[in-house]
Design a protein around this motif. Structure first.
Motif, PDB file in Angstrom:
ATOM      1  N   ALA A   1       0.835  -1.206   0.000  1.00  0.00           N
ATOM      2  CA  ALA A   1       0.000   0.000   0.000  1.00  0.00           C
ATOM      3  C   ALA A   1       0.869   1.256   0.000  1.00  0.00           C
ATOM      4  O   ALA A   1       0.541   2.252  -0.659  1.00  0.00           O
ATOM      5  CB  ALA A   1      -0.923  -0.004   1.220  1.00  0.00           C
ATOM      6  N   THR A   2       1.975   1.206   0.720  1.00  0.00           N
ATOM      7  CA  THR A   2       2.863   2.376   0.768  1.00  0.00           C
ATOM      8  C   THR A   2       3.550   2.592  -0.578  1.00  0.00           C
ATOM      9  O   THR A   2       3.850   3.736  -0.942  1.00  0.00           O
ATOM     10  CB  THR A   2       3.900   2.207   1.894  1.00  0.00           C
ATOM     11  OG1 THR A   2       3.228   1.907   3.120  1.00  0.00           O
ATOM     12  CG2 THR A   2       4.722   3.473   2.074  1.00  0.00           C
ATOM     13  N   MET A   3       3.805   1.516  -1.329  1.00  0.00           N
ATOM     14  CA  MET A   3       4.375   1.684  -2.668  1.00  0.00           C
ATOM     15  C   MET A   3       3.446   2.522  -3.551  1.00  0.00           C
ATOM     16  O   MET A   3       3.894   3.318  -4.376  1.00  0.00           O
ATOM     17  CB  MET A   3       4.639   0.328  -3.327  1.00  0.00           C
ATOM     18  CG  MET A   3       5.851  -0.397  -2.782  1.00  0.00           C
ATOM     19  SD  MET A   3       6.458  -1.699  -3.879  1.00  0.00           S
ATOM     20  CE  MET A   3       5.055  -2.789  -3.944  1.00  0.00           C
ATOM     21  N   ALA A   4       2.145   2.345  -3.371  1.00  0.00           N
ATOM     22  CA  ALA A   4       1.185   3.122  -4.166  1.00  0.00           C
ATOM     23  C   ALA A   4       1.340   4.611  -3.890  1.00  0.00           C
ATOM     24  O   ALA A   4       1.120   5.448  -4.778  1.00  0.00           O
ATOM     25  CB  ALA A   4      -0.243   2.668  -3.864  1.00  0.00           C
ATOM     26  N   ALA A   5       1.733   4.939  -2.673  1.00  0.00           N
ATOM     27  CA  ALA A   5       1.898   6.350  -2.325  1.00  0.00           C
ATOM     28  C   ALA A   5       3.051   6.999  -3.088  1.00  0.00           C
ATOM     29  O   ALA A   5       3.074   8.214  -3.286  1.00  0.00           O
ATOM     30  CB  ALA A   5       2.129   6.494  -0.820  1.00  0.00           C
TER      31      ALA A   5
ATOM     32  N   GLU B   1       8.150  -8.292  -3.549  1.00  0.00           N
ATOM     33  CA  GLU B   1       7.832  -6.959  -4.055  1.00  0.00           C
ATOM     34  C   GLU B   1       9.057  -6.193  -4.557  1.00  0.00           C
ATOM     35  O   GLU B   1       8.910  -5.077  -5.065  1.00  0.00           O
ATOM     36  CB  GLU B   1       7.172  -6.123  -2.934  1.00  0.00           C
ATOM     37  CG  GLU B   1       5.980  -6.760  -2.270  1.00  0.00           C
ATOM     38  CD  GLU B   1       4.767  -6.833  -3.183  1.00  0.00           C
ATOM     39  OE1 GLU B   1       4.823  -6.278  -4.309  1.00  0.00           O
ATOM     40  OE2 GLU B   1       3.766  -7.455  -2.788  1.00  0.00           O
ATOM     41  N   GLY B   2      10.252  -6.753  -4.413  1.00  0.00           N
ATOM     42  CA  GLY B   2      11.480  -6.006  -4.697  1.00  0.00           C
ATOM     43  C   GLY B   2      11.538  -5.422  -6.095  1.00  0.00           C
ATOM     44  O   GLY B   2      11.918  -4.258  -6.280  1.00  0.00           O
ATOM     45  N   PHE B   3      11.178  -6.228  -7.105  1.00  0.00           N
ATOM     46  CA  PHE B   3      11.248  -5.751  -8.491  1.00  0.00           C
ATOM     47  C   PHE B   3      10.364  -4.518  -8.668  1.00  0.00           C
ATOM     48  O   PHE B   3      10.793  -3.482  -9.194  1.00  0.00           O
ATOM     49  CB  PHE B   3      10.826  -6.863  -9.451  1.00  0.00           C
ATOM     50  CG  PHE B   3      10.683  -6.402 -10.871  1.00  0.00           C
ATOM     51  CD1 PHE B   3      11.809  -6.206 -11.660  1.00  0.00           C
ATOM     52  CD2 PHE B   3       9.435  -6.159 -11.423  1.00  0.00           C
ATOM     53  CE1 PHE B   3      11.682  -5.773 -12.975  1.00  0.00           C
ATOM     54  CE2 PHE B   3       9.297  -5.733 -12.734  1.00  0.00           C
ATOM     55  CZ  PHE B   3      10.430  -5.539 -13.516  1.00  0.00           C
ATOM     56  N   GLU B   4       9.128  -4.613  -8.218  1.00  0.00           N
ATOM     57  CA  GLU B   4       8.203  -3.486  -8.385  1.00  0.00           C
ATOM     58  C   GLU B   4       8.636  -2.292  -7.530  1.00  0.00           C
ATOM     59  O   GLU B   4       8.547  -1.141  -7.963  1.00  0.00           O
ATOM     60  CB  GLU B   4       6.791  -3.922  -8.006  1.00  0.00           C
ATOM     61  CG  GLU B   4       5.711  -2.956  -8.449  1.00  0.00           C
ATOM     62  CD  GLU B   4       4.313  -3.524  -8.296  1.00  0.00           C
ATOM     63  OE1 GLU B   4       3.357  -2.743  -8.401  1.00  0.00           O
ATOM     64  OE2 GLU B   4       4.181  -4.751  -8.060  1.00  0.00           O
ATOM     65  N   PHE B   5       9.151  -2.582  -6.338  1.00  0.00           N
ATOM     66  CA  PHE B   5       9.588  -1.523  -5.440  1.00  0.00           C
ATOM     67  C   PHE B   5      10.741  -0.730  -6.047  1.00  0.00           C
ATOM     68  O   PHE B   5      10.716   0.512  -6.066  1.00  0.00           O
ATOM     69  CB  PHE B   5      10.004  -2.123  -4.094  1.00  0.00           C
ATOM     70  CG  PHE B   5      10.687  -1.145  -3.179  1.00  0.00           C
ATOM     71  CD1 PHE B   5       9.971  -0.104  -2.600  1.00  0.00           C
ATOM     72  CD2 PHE B   5      12.046  -1.254  -2.900  1.00  0.00           C
ATOM     73  CE1 PHE B   5      10.597   0.812  -1.766  1.00  0.00           C
ATOM     74  CE2 PHE B   5      12.674  -0.350  -2.078  1.00  0.00           C
ATOM     75  CZ  PHE B   5      11.956   0.682  -1.503  1.00  0.00           C
ATOM     76  N   VAL B   6      11.754  -1.416  -6.557  1.00  0.00           N
ATOM     77  CA  VAL B   6      12.891  -0.715  -7.185  1.00  0.00           C
ATOM     78  C   VAL B   6      12.409   0.075  -8.391  1.00  0.00           C
ATOM     79  O   VAL B   6      12.882   1.193  -8.667  1.00  0.00           O
ATOM     80  CB  VAL B   6      14.000  -1.717  -7.573  1.00  0.00           C
ATOM     81  CG1 VAL B   6      15.086  -1.022  -8.383  1.00  0.00           C
ATOM     82  CG2 VAL B   6      14.601  -2.351  -6.325  1.00  0.00           C
TER      83      VAL B   6
END
Length: 950
Positions: A792-796, A845-850
């Motif tokens: 959810a925080t990644m969406a931010a 989630e690492g790939f999407e996070f980076v």
């Protein structure tokens, strides 16, 4: 690439150019129609991409020199040359740099008769090229030789000479080192300034010279003066100095001449070095004084003369003080400009009066002439402060502008105080009022009273709180002023400004309270607001003296308070809170309880109501919450030990609020106000609020689930931050409960809404997570909500919202640099659990996070966030280096070339890979910084619309 000076006419359709040219013409054609926004954006984006490409050099070369190209295409070609000289000169083989210069010069010859827009762009390109091309040794001389001999081309030369110092000294985007810049700017400007003066003098005196050329000459001279490249002793010997003053008599040259005269005065600010030139300038400036009377009906002329006199006054103010007899006419002239009725012209003089006053303030003795000048200035300013006789004669915007300008004039009155003394200035304004009041009431206009009152208010900041001369007269005068809304408004604001003085003279308090009370009864809303402000400052600065008046204030609230507008009522509550804050702790607690119970009983009544509640009733309760909030904010905490009057107040108050929220949580404004009150409740009750913390958190999460209002998350974060260290199992369960239920609600909202639609929810949610990870990591990492919270925080990170992005980055930094990830021989018992949870989330989630991190870095992350991104990226590189090498290629491929050029992405991948392969993780920082710099440069360039480059 080659640059052909004279391409064949048919070359425009040559095979190797036709595709680019046709696409370019099609994109430009979009702007000639009335297209939709999408078509415009697509065309603009295509033109930007084309401008960045190496092929643009040759294509624009063909377009610029081809007679059958459309005018818009020719202008775009010229703009592109300017842009590429600034950004892309590295694309040109060194052997082709001089041919590029020749191409631009040839184009300039071809367009010698216009259009001017193309001439300007070509001159900009040549100036930028000259700065970067040391091989062009005699750049200025060669342009002079090409364009300076033929009267037809002299305007082109003057345009180049005007632009050259502006571009060399002002275009910071040109990529040259400091040493290169110093060397080339000296070669281009300093070494040629004498020749430029001679050229300009020659052209100005040439037979048949037109006003247009003369105006260009003055513009060029001003450009070199502004750049600081004119040697003023040499300029003093040039006929240009006299010509500039003579040109003030010309209608066509007046504006250009004013600019030149102002700049030449400014450039003589090093007084000792420039006295011979100053001796030539000052008599000519003083001679202009007679023009103020001759041209008094021409505001534009007066504006120009005001600029000259003000510049001379500011630059020569030390000489004015040292040689008053010689220089005082300049002060007199500035005084005349200050007195001019056009209020757009008057402020031109204000910086002079300010700086002169500051300089006088450092002198032990001055000529009495300056005292007279500032007395006259004060009278002039007060006259300017008068509102028009008929306010209906001006528009609302004009009235707003005038009110704003009055405050600017008020600053000039403070300058008068610095020279004359605050007492003398106040007594002068006081005298104007008493003189007016001595006449019959029918002959007095309210403006005559209000303007000096405004002046007194403006000068109040300069008043000594121990003053026994002027201020007592003013305080005695206030009750006898005419009853008029504008007069009463001004008088109330004087009380607001002089409350520190009143604190030292408490005998005036009772009279001032009476005047303030009458102000609340005035039907004019501005007067009532001024009364609220006056009461607030009176109570703030005189709170010790007002304790005895507190029962009176309470009675006032219960009787008159309901009639007040909410803004005024809130100011009364704030004022009362200042008085309470001055009381002993026990009495303060009792008084606070008394005023709070009035509001709490109102809240309890509406919560207990069995019939429908009207919007107005709920609005009134909302006002009560605002008033309670401001009181709690001002009074502040009582300390660790609560007074007896507050011992049971926390539970009592919460029981009222709990019922109220359960019934009215769905009203957004109410939820905002009640949670702000709860925030101050935490501060007020401190540890005593622990007894209700679990209940509060339970109500907050239930309300958030029902409404989706972010305020319930916000206050929950405050409770976690305040009590997160507590080990009470019930409270820890409450933390876990709100963590998991709030996360599920946020995830649900993100499934039905775009993150852009709920930035407030996401921000307060992330702030709650920050409190949990810092105060209750056992709850944060061990809960099943952790992976969902991470996602959810990644969406931010996708939002253009600085506070939210910073909070999200802080959270990810706290997660990925957590101590549990650092190898240890004897870690705390729960650290392995935390570490496993973090690693599991990153594996998924690492790939999407980076991807989000790099996309934000080259996109819309705030400028100051780069350091946090570096820290996060280094942590990822350290712990997930193998995965990072695999993640980066597809991530970088997705980044748009407009913000991350392909060459930059390739270099970034190479640098990061090398750092990881050699285990030099600290070098990842420099890769991130290089990517960010290159991206910022690319984005800055794209902010300039191709068809609107300067």
């Amino acid at each position: 690439m080659r640059f052909d000076h004279e391409p064949r006419r048919s070359s425009i359709m040559a095979d190797n150019q036709s595709a680019n040219i046709q696409a370019l013409l099609s994109a430009l054609n979009v702007f000639t129609r009335a297209p939709d926004k999408t078509s415009l954006e697509n065309a603009n984006s295509w033109l930007q991409d084309f401008q960045h490409s190496p092929e643009a050099w040759s294509t624009c070369n063909v377009l610029l020199l081809s007679p059958d190209a459309p005018p818009a295409a020719k202008l775009f070609a010229a703009q592109t040359f300017r842009s590429k000289v600034t950004y892309d000169l590295h694309q040109v083989d060194p052997s082709n740099l001089l041919p590029l210069r020749d191409t631009l010069v040839t184009a300039l010859e071809r367009y010698q008769s216009g259009p001017k827009t193309i001439i300007t762009q070509l001159c900009l390109a040549l100036s930028g090229l000259a700065l970067q091309l040391p091989a062009w040794d005699n750049a200025l001389q060669s342009i002079v030789e090409t364009f300076g001999a033929n009267p037809v081309t002299v305007p082109v030369l003057l345009q180049f000479l005007t632009i050259l110092p502006e571009e060399v000294s002002g275009n910071t985007r040109i990529p040259v080192t400091d040493d290169e810049y110093r060397e080339r700017s000296t070669k281009l400007l300093s070494d040629n300034s004498e020749q430029v003066l001679e050229l300009l003098s020659m052209y100005l005196q040439a037979t048949g010279v037109t006003h247009a050329v003369q105006s260009q000459i003055f513009d060029c001279l001003r450009s070199w003066l502004v750049a600081g490249e004119i040697d003023m002793p040499a300029f003093g010997k040039s006929p240009l100095l006299a010509f500039a003053f003579e040109a003030l008599a010309s209608e066509e040259l007046f504006d250009s001449a004013v600019d030149v005269v102002c700049e030449m005065i400014h450039e003589t600010q090093e007084i000792d070095d420039n006295m011979p030139v100053i001796e030539l300038i000052v008599p000519r400036v003083i001679a202009l004084k007679s023009q103020l009377e001759d041209k008094k009906d021409d505001p534009e002329k007066i504006r120009g003369y005001a600029k000259i006199f003000a510049e001379a006054g500011e630059t020569y103010r030390l000489l004015i003080l040292q040689h008053t007899d010689t220089f005082y006419p300049i002060v007199e002239a500035i005084g005349q400009c200050s007195a001019y009725p056009d209020l757009d012209i008057v402020p031109i003089t204000f910086p002079f009066w300010m700086r002169l006053a500051q300089t006088i303030g450092k002198k032990t003795t001055i000529s009495p002439l300056f005292g007279e000048a500032y007395k006259a200035l004060m009278a002039v300013v007060i006259r300017h402060l008068h509102f028009p006789p008929d306010l209906a004669s001006i528009t609302g915007q004009e009235a707003d502008n005038f009110r704003s300008f009055r405050h600017v004039m008020g600053d000039t009155l403070k300058d008068c105080c610095l020279v004359l003394g605050a007492d003398a200035c106040l007594l002068s304004a006081y005298g104007l009022i008493t003189m007016a009041l001595s006449r019959s009431p029918q002959s007095i206009s309210w403006q005559e009273i209000e303007a000096p009152l405004f002046a007194m208010r403006s000068m109040g900041a300069e008043v000594d709180v121990m003053d026994e001369t002027a201020v007592p007269k003013i305080m005695d005068l206030i009750p006898s002023l005419p009853i008029h809304p504008r007069v009463r408004y001004a008088a109330l604001l004087i009380i607001s400004r002089y409350t520190e003085w009143i604190n030292r003279h408490p005998d005036y308090i009772a009279y001032q309270l009476q005047y303030i009370s009458a102000g609340f009864e005035d039907p004019d809303s501005e007067v009532s607001a001024a009364a609220g402000q006056a009461l607030k400052y009176l109570c703030q600065d005189c709170k010790q003296h007002l304790i005895e008046f507190l029962p009176t204030l309470h009675t006032f609230l219960t009787t008159t308070g309901a009639k007040l507008a909410q803004d005024d009522r809130r100011q009364v509550y704030e004022a009362i809170a200042y008085v309470i804050s001055a009381m002993s702790m026990e009495k303060a607690a009792e008084s606070l309880r008394t005023f709070s119970l009035d509001i709490l009983s109102q809240i309890h009544a509406i919560s207990s109501k069995t019939t429908a509640v009207t919007k107005q009733e709920l609005k009134e309760v909302g006002y009560g919450l605002e008033n309670l909030e401001v009181m709690l904010h001002v009074v502040g905490p009582f300390g660790d030990q609560l007074p007896a009057a507050c011992q049971n107040s926390c539970q009592e108050a919460w029981s009222i609020f709990d019922t109220f929220i359960s019934k009215f949580a769905f009203d957004y404004d109410t939820s905002e106000r009640v949670t702000r009150v709860l925030r101050h409740g935490i501060t007020l009750f401190g540890e005593s609020a622990l007894s209700v913390a679990s209940s509060v958190l339970s109500r907050m999460v239930t309300s958030f689930e029902a409404t989706g209002f972010s305020s319930f998350l916000w206050i929950s974060g405050k409770f976690v931050g305040r009590f997160g260290h507590e080990s009470d199992p019930v409270l820890r369960n409450a933390f876990q409960n709100i963590y998991e239920r709030a996360t599920n609600k946020v995830v649900s909202l993100l499934q039905s809404k775009d993150p852009r639609d709920i930035p407030d929810v996401l921000e307060d949610y992330v702030q709650l997570l920050l409190q949990l990870i810092r105060m209750a990591p056992d709850v944060f990492f061990q809960s099943s909500a952790f992976p969902l919270a991470f996602r959810a925080t990644m969406a931010a990170l996708t939002l253009i919202h600085s506070d939210l992005v910073f909070a999200s980055l802080d959270l990810f930094r706290d997660i990925l640099t957590h101590e549990s990830l650092t190898p240890s021989s004897s870690p705390p018992p729960k650290f392995p659990i935390y570490s496993s949870a973090i690693k599991a989330v990153m594996e998924k989630e690492g790939f999407e996070f980076v991807g989000y991190m790099l996309s934000g870095l080259v996109g819309d992350f705030p400028e100051d966030s780069t350091a946090i991104v570096v820290t996060i990226f280094r942590a990822v590189a350290l712990l997930w280096s193998t995965q990072l090498v695999a993640w980066l290629p597809p991530i970088l491929q997705q980044l748009p070339p407009s913000s991350a050029p392909n060459q930059v992405k390739r270099q970034f991948l190479l640098d990061v890979t090398n750092s990881l392969n050699t285990a030099q993780y600290d070098k990842v920082k420099y890769s991130i910084l290089a990517l960010h710099r290159a991206s910022r440069k690319a984005r800055d360039r794209r902010r300039v619309t191709p068809l609107n480059q300067a």
